[in-house]
Design a protein around this motif. Structure first.
Motif: not given
Ligand code: IMP
Ligand code: MG
Length: 178
Positions: A45, A102-103
């Motif tokens: 993402v 995702e981060d």
């Protein structure tokens, strides 16, 4: 450097690059075990996950593929709750084992939106790998199977994460000084 300044905010070092590398390796090892023989499609993402996705993938020794999606939800240090899709998927994910990378999962609203969109295309499975999870901030029930670090409700930057577009290049993670 242990203290940095970005625009109006001061940040202290919180998670060093060495700690990040160790943590990413630990999660990659779990994925190597869980997905042996399954050829998962990693879905990074953008923008925040680009460093994590790269380091995670370098530590995978199973067959795997990569693609990216882009959403936007944040302005400054607080979520707007208004998630927009900016770049979508071009390949089919039907029947695939998907690992969303995702981060950070904060309120979980972005992730819920991504899950809604992907589920329509009937993947075989979807799991979430997030560098950071802020459990106290979750507003919706999102299950993060692989999280490298669980942190308290503090705004952080570095290693891909930004404050107003800045700080993504920092190798360490820093937390805001209130
Ligand atoms: P959520 O929809 O509230 O879970 O927020 C998701 C997105 O907000 C993340 O993918 C990040 O891009 C951004 N975000 C949330 N918390 C932070 C933070 O502490 N620092 C930087 N970005 C953050
Ligand atoms: Mg993000």
């Amino acid at each position: 450097m242990s203290t940095i300044k970005i625009n109006d905010k001061v940040f202290n070092i919180s998670i060093t690059h060495e700690m990040i590398q160790e943590g990413v390796k630990r999660v990659a090892d779990e994925i190597n075990k869980d997905y042996k023989g399954r050829k998962p499609l990693l879905l990074g993402v953008l923008n925040g996950s680009f460093m994590f996705t790269a380091d995670l993938m370098k530590n995978l020794d199973i067959e795997c593929e990569i693609s990216f999606v882009k959403f936007s939800s944040y302005e400054g240090t607080d979520t707007t709750g208004n998630v927009r899709q900016l770049i979508g998927l071009t390949e089919s994910i039907k029947g695939r084992d998907i690992i969303i990378v995702e981060d950070i999962v904060d309120t979980g609203l972005t992730m819920q939106k991504i899950l809604d969109i992907l589920t329509v295309d009937e993947p075989q499975s979807i799991a979430i790998a997030s560098l950071i999870l802020k459990p106290a901030r979750l507003k919706v029930p999102v299950y993060v199977k692989y999280s490298v670090f669980n942190i308290p409700d503090r705004f952080i930057v570095g290693y891909g994460l930004d404050y107003d577009g800045l700080g993504r290049n920092l190798p360490n993670i820093y937390e805001v000084v209130e």
